[in-house]
Design a protein around this motif. Sequence first.
Motif, mmCIF file in Angstrom:
data_model
loop_
_atom_site.group_PDB
_atom_site.id
_atom_site.type_symbol
_atom_site.label_atom_id
_atom_site.label_comp_id
_atom_site.label_asym_id
_atom_site.label_seq_id
_atom_site.Cartn_x
_atom_site.Cartn_y
_atom_site.Cartn_z
ATOM 1 N N VAL A 135 39.237 92.049 79.470
ATOM 2 C CA VAL A 135 38.242 91.801 80.510
ATOM 3 C C VAL A 135 37.019 91.154 79.868
ATOM 4 O O VAL A 135 36.652 91.456 78.732
ATOM 5 C CB VAL A 135 37.879 93.100 81.276
ATOM 6 C CG1 VAL A 135 37.352 94.150 80.332
ATOM 7 C CG2 VAL A 135 36.898 92.820 82.391
ATOM 8 N N GLN A 136 36.440 90.236 80.570
ATOM 9 C CA GLN A 136 35.245 89.564 80.072
ATOM 10 C C GLN A 136 34.253 89.485 81.216
ATOM 11 O O GLN A 136 34.619 89.188 82.353
ATOM 12 C CB GLN A 136 35.614 88.166 79.585
ATOM 13 C CG GLN A 136 34.424 87.420 79.002
ATOM 14 C CD GLN A 136 34.865 86.091 78.397
ATOM 15 O OE1 GLN A 136 35.603 86.045 77.433
ATOM 16 N NE2 GLN A 136 34.406 85.014 78.998
ATOM 17 N N THR B 248 36.214 87.985 84.305
ATOM 18 C CA THR B 248 37.579 87.499 84.134
ATOM 19 C C THR B 248 38.431 88.652 83.629
ATOM 20 O O THR B 248 38.071 89.312 82.660
ATOM 21 C CB THR B 248 37.632 86.380 83.066
ATOM 22 O OG1 THR B 248 36.492 85.559 83.228
ATOM 23 C CG2 THR B 248 38.887 85.556 83.199
ATOM 24 N N VAL B 249 39.530 88.876 84.281
ATOM 25 C CA VAL B 249 40.453 89.905 83.824
ATOM 26 C C VAL B 249 41.782 89.229 83.500
ATOM 27 O O VAL B 249 42.254 88.381 84.250
ATOM 28 C CB VAL B 249 40.662 90.998 84.896
ATOM 29 C CG1 VAL B 249 41.588 92.089 84.387
ATOM 30 C CG2 VAL B 249 39.328 91.588 85.309
ATOM 31 N N SER B 250 42.360 89.586 82.376
ATOM 32 C CA SER B 250 43.623 88.977 81.958
ATOM 33 C C SER B 250 44.614 90.065 81.610
ATOM 34 O O SER B 250 44.233 91.181 81.274
ATOM 35 C CB SER B 250 43.422 88.111 80.706
ATOM 36 O OG SER B 250 42.336 87.246 80.885
ATOM 37 N N GLN C 10 50.049 83.871 77.358
ATOM 38 C CA GLN C 10 49.952 85.273 77.738
ATOM 39 C C GLN C 10 51.287 85.962 77.489
ATOM 40 O O GLN C 10 52.340 85.392 77.782
ATOM 41 C CB GLN C 10 49.588 85.376 79.213
ATOM 42 C CG GLN C 10 49.249 86.800 79.624
ATOM 43 C CD GLN C 10 48.847 86.878 81.087
ATOM 44 O OE1 GLN C 10 49.622 86.556 81.966
ATOM 45 N NE2 GLN C 10 47.619 87.268 81.335
ATOM 46 N N PRO D 146 46.957 89.557 76.013
ATOM 47 C CA PRO D 146 46.546 89.426 77.418
ATOM 48 C C PRO D 146 46.032 88.013 77.715
ATOM 49 O O PRO D 146 45.949 87.618 78.864
ATOM 50 C CB PRO D 146 45.435 90.459 77.567
ATOM 51 C CG PRO D 146 44.888 90.636 76.186
ATOM 52 C CD PRO D 146 46.010 90.352 75.231
ATOM 53 N N TYR D 147 45.686 87.280 76.680
ATOM 54 C CA TYR D 147 45.122 85.939 76.859
ATOM 55 C C TYR D 147 46.191 84.860 76.707
ATOM 56 O O TYR D 147 47.129 84.996 75.933
ATOM 57 C CB TYR D 147 44.030 85.677 75.819
ATOM 58 C CG TYR D 147 42.746 86.418 76.091
ATOM 59 C CD1 TYR D 147 41.931 86.059 77.151
ATOM 60 C CD2 TYR D 147 42.356 87.478 75.273
ATOM 61 C CE1 TYR D 147 40.753 86.747 77.401
ATOM 62 C CE2 TYR D 147 41.171 88.167 75.520
ATOM 63 C CZ TYR D 147 40.371 87.794 76.591
ATOM 64 O OH TYR D 147 39.210 88.462 76.833
ATOM 65 N N ASN E 10 47.045 83.201 83.385
ATOM 66 C CA ASN E 10 47.641 84.478 83.790
ATOM 67 C C ASN E 10 48.916 84.208 84.561
ATOM 68 O O ASN E 10 48.922 83.414 85.503
ATOM 69 C CB ASN E 10 46.689 85.247 84.713
ATOM 70 C CG ASN E 10 45.553 85.897 83.963
ATOM 71 O OD1 ASN E 10 45.769 86.661 83.032
ATOM 72 N ND2 ASN E 10 44.334 85.575 84.364
#
Lengths: 150, 179, 290, 783
Positions: free
Chosen positions: A87-88, A112-114, D101, D45-46, D696
Amino acid sequence: MRFEGTLDIAAPRDRVWSFLTDPTQVTTCAPDVQSLDVSDPHHFKVVVRAGVGPIKGTFSMNVQFLELERPKHAAVLARGQAPGSAVQMVSNMDLSEFDDTHTVMEWSSEVTVSGMIQQVGARLMQGAADKITQQLFACIKTKLEASVPI
Amino acid sequence: MAVETAPATTTGTRRMKVHVTVNGQAHEVEVETRTLLVHFLRENLGMTGTHIGCDTTNCGACTVLLNGRPVKSCTVFAVQADGMSVATVEGLEKDGKLDPVQEGFHEEHGLQCGFCTPGMMITAAALLAANPDPSELQIRQAISGNLCRCTGYVNIVKSIQYAARKTRETAGGKAPDGG
Amino acid sequence: MIPASFDYAVARDVGHAIQLLGTSGGEGKVLAGGQSLIPLMKFRLAQPALLIDINRVAGLSAIKENGDLRIGALVRENDLEANPIVRQRYPILVETAAVIADPLVRNLATIGGNLAHADPANDHPATMLAVRASVVAQGPKGERMIPIDELFVDTFTTSLAPDEILTQIRIPKPAPRSGGTYLKLERKVGDFAIAGVAVMIVLDASGKVASAGIGLTNAGPTAIRAGRAEDVLTDQMPDDKTIAEAASRAAAAAEPVSDLRGPAAYKKDVFRVLTRRAIVKAIARAKGGA
Amino acid sequence: MAVEIGGIGQSVKRKEDARFIRGRGNYVDDVKLPGMLYLDIARSPYAHARIKSIDTSKALAIPGVLAVITGKDLVPLKLEWMPTLMSDRQMVLPTDTVLYQAQEVAAVVATERYIAADGVAAIEVDYEPLPVVVDPIKALQPGATLVREDREQKDNHIWHWEVGDKAGTDKAFKDAEVVVKQDIYIPRIHVSSIETCGMVASFDKINGKLTVWMTTQAPHAIRTVIALVAGHLGLSEERIRVISPDIGGGFGGKVPVYPGYVLAIGASVLTGHPVKWIEDRSENIQADSFARDYHITAELAAKKDGTMQALRVKTVADHGAFDAAANPSKYPAGLFHIITGSYPFAKSFVEVDGAYTNKPPGGIAYRCSFRVTEAAFTIERLVDVLALEIKKDPAELRMQNFIPPTAFPYTSSLGWEYDSGDYGRALKLAMDKIGYAELRKEQAAKRAKGELMGIGISSFTEIVGAGPSKHFDILGIKMFDSCEIRVHPTGKAMVRLGVKSQGQGHETTFAQIVAEELGLPVGDIAVEEGDTDTAPYGLGTYASRSTPVAGGATAIAARKIREKAKLIAAHLLEASPDDIEWKDYKFQVKGVPAKSKTMQEVAFAAYTNHPQGMEAGLEAVDYYDPPNLTFPFGSYICVVDIDRGTGEVKVRRFVAVDDCGTIINPMIVEGQIHGGLTMGLAPALYEQINYDDDGNIQGGNFMDYLLPTAMETPNWETAKTTTPSPHHPIGAKGVGESATVGAPAAIANAVVDALAHLGVRHIDIPITPWKVQKILKEKGVAE
C-alpha cells in the motif's frame, strides 16, 4: 484512489503544524498502532492494523516527509506492506490561518493498493480506503481541538 | 510485516483432538485448529483421493460428504468435523462393488484427467441419494459447484443419468450414507 | 492458501458464545457456515484471534411459522430452500437461497451468516429489506429486535454490538394478495451478482399496490432499500408506466461500482431492468399466478 | 474378432478410469516421501519495483522454517536466471528488480506446509515501485518504460517476424474491388487446469541422483532443461529422473519450466531432503504461462462477388516480461500463419511484433497448437465481416471460397502444405444437422418482433502434429516422438512413449493402435508414459501432437515388430516369409487359412523357438519424424439468443462437425471435442485476465476468473466426417484442441449475427453482457 477534504480546525496553525509533523503525535491518529520507530525527524516506521469488518491487515509502513514548508505545506509518503500486498499513500496538507485560533487544512491523499488485497478485495477497497483516510483526518481535527492534547 | 500469530487467548485452543469417522472407520487425531478438513484427510489420514483445485471455494475438487451432505472440504476446519462422519471417494466402492456413479463415469466417459472426478462423483452420489430420478437441468444445477476443465460436462451428465438408471434398476440400491 | 493460527472454541449455547465474544477483546469472530469467513482466512485477509464455533449451539436451526416466519440463524441455505413452509408461502426466500453461491456452499452457508457478514454482494439482505424482516440479536443483556433497515451500517459492518449474536430472522407473514420474487443477474453460477433485486408487492382488493418492498444487492456499500421506487408504486394501479417509473427510481437509488462485473452505468441500468421484471413477476404472483 | 481386439475405430472404455474413479490416481501432491520438506513462495505485490532489501529474519525465527532462499543466494550457484524455451532468459528469483505482479521473490523451506506459508507471510521486502507498462502497443512506443534492463537492446521490442509476399499482397489490395478491415483483440486467458503445478524433488546426496515428480507434459525435454540449467552443479542428465505422474489437466500450461520447479530442486540439493512445492490456484493463474494477448489488425481483399483474393495481417504480441512461450524455435509467432484458414488466398502477408510488458511470461498455453486459435478466430471473424459487407449469407460465402477437395495436398500462400480436407462436406453436414435454413427463417421472424437471435459459423482449419524435425525444434531439440514396444513371451505387451497423457486417454488409445497392428487384445497391452528412466526420448504432449507424432511412432514400432514376427511365423509355419500374409489379425500361409499363427504364438516362439541366427525377443523402438503436419478441420454452427435488457448471451444450440482423419477411439474423440468446446466457450463469453494501469491483475483467482460450470455450458451436439491424413501411418490427425480453436469464432459470429442488422460488425471477446447492452443502447433497441 484519490481522496480529499477540507477541515476547519479550532487550533492555531503552529500547533497544527507541529502535530502533523511530529511522528509521535500524528501516528496517534493512525488506526490501531502496534509500534512506532522514529529513525530521524523525517523518517519513521509505524506498524498499524487496519481494515473493514473481518478483513484486517497489519501494515508495516515506512513514512517519509517529502516536503516541509513550515507552517504551510507538508507532503508525506507512506509506503508499506502486508503479506502479499502493498500500500502506498501520498498525502498533501496545506494549512492556512483562518484566524489566531482556527486553521483551515486542505488535504488530499492518493492511495494505491497492490497485490492480494487489491485482487481479492477490489470491490471493497474504495470504501475502506476512503473510510480509513477520512478517519485519519477527522481524528487529527479531534485531537487538535481537545483542550489538552490526547 | 510480522506473522499475524494472534495472541493466545485463555478461552480457546490451538490444538485439538478430533474424532472423525471416515468411510465408516473411526479416526482420532490431534491437529492444529487451523487444519482444513481437506488437509486433514490428505495429510493426516493419507487419503489422497480428495483433491485441491482452488483457494476460493469455487472448484469443488475437494467435495466430500459431511454427515451425508456434500461440502467443500477446503472450506471447513477439521475441528468442525469433530464427532461427525465423512465420506470420500475412497468409500464409494463397497465390498469390491463399484457404486453406480463410479460405474456411470467409466461407462459414459465422464472423466478425462480424473482430477475433478472424486468431487464430482461425491456430489453426484449425494444428488441421487436425495433425488433418484433427476432431470438434466437438476443434474446440471447439482454439479454447478464442481468445475471440470476436460469434459465439457456433457458426459458427466450422461454418467449421472446412467447411475440414476442403474440405481433405480437395482432393487435396494444403497445410497451413500456418509459412513 | 493456509489460514493463520487462531484459537478455537466451541460455544455450548448462545450465552457461552456471547461470553466468549465479550472476553475476546474485539478479536473474536463467530464461525457459522464459514463459507465467506474461511476463504478470507485462507487469504489471511481475516485473522481472528479467536474463532467461536456456534455450529453446535442447539435451537438455532429451526424454521417455524407462528404469526410470523421465524428462521434460526443457523439454518443452512439448502434447508431454507427445501423447507415445505418456505416453499409454499415464501417463494422469494426460495429464489434467494437458490442463487447464493453454489449448491455445495449452500449446504454449509447459513442465513444468519449471510446477513451478519453484511457483504453488499450477499443476496439475503436485499430480500429481507423487501419483506421488511427483523432480526433478533442476543447479547449479555438479553434479546433485542433490530428492524432490517437498521441492521446494515456499512460494508461488513452491522449494528450488532461486538458481543451480540444474530440468532433469528423474523419475516412478516405474507398478506393476502401478496407476491414476491428475487432476480439476480450473475455471469456464472457462483459469481457475485452484477445486480440483484428483491421485490415484495401487496395489492389491495382493487388491484392497487397496498405496499411495496424493494431491496437491491450490490448497489452500494450495503444492500439498500429503493424507497422512492416503493413510494412510486404505493397506492397506485401498477400499470406499465408506473412500474417503469419505479424501476427508474430503483436504478437511481443504486450506486454500484465499476468492477469485473461491469461498469457502474451498466449495472445501474440492469437494476432498472431487473426491478421492472421483478415487479411484474411479483404482481403476477400477488394475483395468484406463479 | 475385432471386438475382442479393441483396435482402431472402437469406443474401448478407458483403462485408466479404474484408478481415477476409486480416488487412486497418483498426482504430484499425492507423492509423500520420508523426511519431505515443503517449499512456499513469496511473491511481488508490485508489477515493477526495485527490491531495496529483503528481511528474512522473522521468517527464519519461526520454528520449523529451515531456510529462506532469495535471488542473492542463487547468484553463487549461477541459478538466478534460467533459459526460456524461446531463447530468452527468465529470472528464477530477482536480485534487483521485479517485473510483474506475483513474480517469485523468495522461497521458504519448512518442515510443514502450514509453516512454510507462515514463513512466506513473515518475509518483509522493501520495494521501491517503478513505472509500469502493461499495454504492448504503448510499450513499443519511444520513451516507454523499459521492462528489461538486463538486455543490451534498450527497448521493449522482442522480435519482428513476417511471412508471405508483401509486395504482391499490397498490390492485390490496391487492385481489389472490396476490402474489409477489422481490429481484433484476443485477450489474455489462462488454462487453469483443475490441478495446479507442482513438484516433489528428491536429491540423493550419496549417488548424486535427482528424482523429480512433476506436473510436466514433456518430461524428457524437462530433464534436458534441468541438465542445461544445473549441469554445472553436477546434475548431469543420466542422474536426473523426471517422473510425470498422473496429471490433472495440462492444456499447455504444464509445458514451460517455472521458477518454482528450479527452487524445489535447488532446495532439495541444498538440504538433502525431498522437497515438495505445490502452487495455489491464485499463484497458478497469476504467475504461470498465459495464452493469447494478441492485438491484430486484419484485412481481406475480395471481388464483389465474394471471391477471396488476399489477406494482410499485422499483429502486436504481448509476451510479458520474458519471452517464455513454448513455441518451436523458428516460429516466434507459432503457427499463426495458418491464418489463411480454409480459403485459397492467392496472396497473403502476415507480420507480428513481440513486445515486453510488466506482465507474467508465457504466450501459448490454452489447449491450442501454437497461436492457431488466434489465426482461426481472425480469419473466421473476417469472413463474416466480408459477408456483411457484400450482403451475402456467411455459409454461402464460405462454400463459394473453400479450398476444393481436389486441390489437396494444397500449398497455402504462407507456405503450409495442407494434407487433406473436404471443407464443404463438413459445413453442409453441420448446416443439415442444425437446420440452418429453418433457423434463418426463425431469425427473420424474430427480428420482425424485435427479438435478437444469431447464427454463427466457423469453418476452421487447424495445424497440429509438430515436427517435422527439419522445421521444428524446441531449444534445438528436434520435434520427433517415440514409442518402444516390448512383446513378452506370453503375448502381452508393454508400450512406452515419449509423450505424456493429461487426460487424453493414452493408456487406451495407444494400446488400441498396437492392438490393431499386432492383433493382441487391447487389455493385454500396458501403456506407460512419463518416466524418463524407462520411456524413450520424446518431446511430449501438447499442441495436439500425441496422435499425429507418437501415434505414428506407435504404429511404425508395431509394424517393425510385425515384420520380425512374420519371419518367426514363417519359421513356425515352415513357409517362406514371402508366402506369409497378415490377415484377420493372424499370420497365414497365403491361400491356406487353416495354416496360421497368432501373435501370441509367435511371441512365445520369439523367446523359445526363434529361427537360427535371429536375435531373440520381440521388441522395437521407433522415433517418428512426421513428413508433414496434419490439418484437422471442422465446421461449427452456434445459435445464440440475446436478452435485450441485460445484454446476456445464451448459447441455445451448438453443432460441431469435426474431421480429424482416422479416429482411434470415437468415444474419446467425442469427449475431447466436448471439453474443447467448453474451453472455446470460456474465452468467447467469460474468461479474461486484464491488468490495471498499475499492473494489478484482474481475474487472478477462481472468484474472478470465470470458468464455465455445467449451467453455462450447452449440451454440445457433435458429428464427424472422416478425411484421413495421407501421410500419417494410420491416417490420424489429432483432435485435442480443434474445438477450442474453432468454437470462439462461431460464438462471436453468432452474437454479431444477432446484431448485424443494426450495423454491428465486430465485438471483442469475451462478449460480456455490458458490451452487448452498450450496443443495444446505442442502437436504441435495449429494453
